[in-house]
Write a protein that holds these residues in place. Structure first.
Motif, PDB file in Angstrom:
ATOM      1  N   ARG A   1      -8.794  10.581   0.275  1.00 52.19           N
ATOM      2  CA  ARG A   1      -9.057   9.668   0.716  1.00 52.19           C
ATOM      3  C   ARG A   1      -8.982   8.899  -0.904  1.00 52.19           C
TER       4      ARG A   1
ATOM      5  N   SER B   1     -12.827   1.673   6.549  1.00 60.99           N
ATOM      6  CA  SER B   1     -12.145   0.523   6.805  1.00 60.99           C
ATOM      7  C   SER B   1     -13.287  -0.683   6.140  1.00 60.99           C
TER       8      SER B   1
ATOM      9  N   HIS C   1       1.628  -1.014   0.062  1.00 61.28           N
ATOM     10  CA  HIS C   1      -0.108   0.105  -0.021  1.00 61.28           C
ATOM     11  C   HIS C   1       0.749   1.036  -0.348  1.00 61.28           C
TER      12      HIS C   1
ATOM     13  N   HIS D   1      -9.264   8.615   5.396  1.00 61.31           N
ATOM     14  CA  HIS D   1      -8.940   7.631   4.868  1.00 61.31           C
ATOM     15  C   HIS D   1     -10.599   7.382   4.306  1.00 61.31           C
TER      16      HIS D   1
ATOM     17  N   ASP E   1      -4.375   1.688  -2.421  1.00 65.96           N
ATOM     18  CA  ASP E   1      -4.935   0.039  -1.939  1.00 65.96           C
ATOM     19  C   ASP E   1      -5.123  -0.654  -3.964  1.00 65.96           C
TER      20      ASP E   1
ATOM     21  N   ARG F   1     -14.270  -3.272  -0.846  1.00 72.10           N
ATOM     22  CA  ARG F   1     -13.391  -3.489  -2.520  1.00 72.10           C
ATOM     23  C   ARG F   1     -12.409  -4.717  -2.439  1.00 72.10           C
TER      24      ARG F   1
ATOM     25  N   GLU G   1      -5.599   7.508  -1.091  1.00 75.48           N
ATOM     26  CA  GLU G   1      -5.389   6.528  -0.265  1.00 75.48           C
ATOM     27  C   GLU G   1      -6.301   5.224  -1.117  1.00 75.48           C
ATOM     28  N   SER G   2      -7.494   5.418  -1.667  1.00 73.92           N
ATOM     29  CA  SER G   2      -8.149   4.697  -2.917  1.00 73.92           C
ATOM     30  C   SER G   2      -7.283   4.207  -3.957  1.00 73.92           C
TER      31      SER G   2
ATOM     32  N   ARG H   1     -12.913  -0.630   2.344  1.00 79.97           N
ATOM     33  CA  ARG H   1     -11.895  -0.811   2.072  1.00 79.97           C
ATOM     34  C   ARG H   1     -12.108  -2.598   2.023  1.00 79.97           C
TER      35      ARG H   1
ATOM     36  N   PHE I   1      -6.584  -4.968   6.938  1.00 86.66           N
ATOM     37  CA  PHE I   1      -8.005  -4.561   7.569  1.00 86.66           C
ATOM     38  C   PHE I   1      -8.554  -5.007   8.723  1.00 86.66           C
TER      39      PHE I   1
END
Length: 451
Positions: free
Chosen positions: A159, A214, A96, A211, A166, A220, A162-163, A217, A187
């Protein structure tokens, strides 16, 4: 005017929250660094980076966190290592963070902050104009609205990053043939922590976070990971064994002795447990108990360089440097002059106060700094050797190297000047003294300009 000061303070606080806490101390350990860099190497290659250029640094902080702050360096908190149950979980975190590096997020986050500040400054000007026109309530409302808009814009920007990290991390794990199960498990730990501290997982709460939620995340990433060919690939068992050892020694080093003995009771004779207790006993000045644990480790694996390093360290730091020499010499040989281990060996040679050992100490320490110039302890020990042998120009150069690393730029400048004035003109050390002098001068000039 008092309200204006508070608003600007809020904006400053917002700016500070997105900067990593660089004042935290870095922990260095040869075994742990080797492990983390081996864990990162296949992921760095999958990310299109040269594994040798990517560094994983351990930060002494009990919180569960990791970050990047420019360059190709991933910083991992000790709290994260302690919270993780597997090397695979930590690899998910590293993947990450590599996504942040390849995405240039440290640079672009500055753009997001500048955009947010533009909104806040604009609302501030509108508020001042309203206040000047006598509309005090309107002024406060305009400034508060601007502040909320600025915060919202920055959080949304964060955000998105962060995505993206990921998604990139999942890609790098896949290319490296590393399962994403550890990533999901970690996570899950973060989600449980959020539940423990009553952090809402609602959509509305998500808008106020840096972020993504959770839970979102996990949903996904589970879909991505379960479709991946590496999903059922077993994690590397050797990395897991090494991880359990490194985590245990870190726990023993950082935790109170009583807590270590509760977590790793004397009835537990596994390698990680002995490792943790050895560090705990040594820290608590229970030298015989610490040596018993180290001896047990070496009885099972006499050529493990890190077990030899541990025993040598216990002896050295308990005032028995002569007894430490065989273990540290062997550990240095087995690791091909690993800089941290070699530095300890050099220190032990000096600590014997036997001048016959100084030549070997110089050779060992020069090899250490040749491999790792950013090692202030090795430079200090090398300076001691030079001074003892009457080579003051090189002693001054070693001091300058250490001082510039510790940001004592004025002292570094003086030491470099003394070295440069006495070293043979045109020699490698003379040229290096020039480099350090110019580096210290530039740092002092920057400090003057900023003041």
């Amino acid at each position: 005017m008092a309200f204006l000061s508070r608003l600007l303070a809020c904006l400053l606080a917002l700016a500070l929250t997105v900067q990593p806490a660089m004042a935290q101390s870095v922990l260095r350990d040869a075994e742990t660094e080797a492990l983390l860099n081996d864990m990162a190497a296949p992921l760095a290659e999958a990310a299109g980076l040269r594994p040798g250029n990517v560094e994983v640094v351990l930060v002494n902080d009990p919180s569960i966190n990791a970050f990047v702050a420019g360059g190709q360096v991933v910083y991992i908190h000790t709290g994260l290592i302690n919270a993780a149950d597997s090397a695979n979980e930590v690899q998910g975190v590293i993947a990450h963070e590599l996504g942040h590096i390849t995405g240039g997020h440290v640079i672009s986050s500055g753009d997001g902050m500048r955009s947010a500040q533009t909104i806040s400054i604009l609302s501030l000007l509108i508020g001042i104009a309203a206040a000047a026109a006598g509309a005090g309530d309107a002024a406060i409302g305009a400034m508060m609205a601007g502040q909320r808009a600025a915060m919202g814009k920055y959080l949304a920007f964060s955000r998105v990053q962060e995505s993206a990290a990921d998604a990139a991390g999942a890609e790098y794990l896949s290319k490296a043939g590393v399962t994403g199960k550890g990533s999901l498990e970690f996570f899950g730990k973060l989600l449980n922590q959020e539940y423990r501290y009553s952090r809402s997982q609602s959509d509305e709460a998500g808008f106020n976070r840096t972020h993504p939620l959770s839970g979102d995340r996990i949903a996904r990433l589970r879909e991505v990971y379960q479709r991946d060919a590496a999903w059922d690939t077993p994690p590397d068992p050797e990395l897991q064994v090494r991880f359990e050892r490194a985590r245990a020694k870190l726990f023993g080093y950082l935790s109170e002795t009583d807590r270590t003995l509760r977590t790793y009771p004397r009835s537990d004779t596994s390698v990680p447990a002995r490792y943790a207790r050895a560090y705990a006993y040594h820290k608590d000045a229970q030298i015989d108990a610490a040596l018993d644990e180290a001896d047990a480790l070496l009885a099972a694996n006499p050529d493990n360089p890190y077990f030899l390093e541990l025993r040598g360290q216990i002896l050295l730091e308990s005032g028995r440097p002569d007894e430490a020499l065989p273990d540290l010499r062997r550990a240095t040989e087995l690791t091909f002059n690993q800089p941290l281990i070699a530095s300890m060996f050099g220190h032990a040679l000096i600590a014997t106060e036997n001048s016959d050992n100084f030549e070997e100490a110089e050779q060992v320490l020069r090899a250490a700094v040749a491999k790792d110039r950013l090692n202030p302890f090795a430079w200090y020990q090398l300076g001691v050797v030079y001074a003892e042998r009457g080579d003051m120009p090189r002693a001054h150069l070693a001091s300058a190297e250490r001082q510039v690393m510790t940001r004592d730029y004025l002292a570094a400048l003086r030491s470099a000047q003394l070295a440069e004035s006495a070293l043979p003109v045109g020699s490698a050390d003379w040229l290096r003294a020039q480099d350090v002098r110019m580096q210290a001068q530039a740092a002092l000039e920057r400090a003057r300009e900023d003041s």
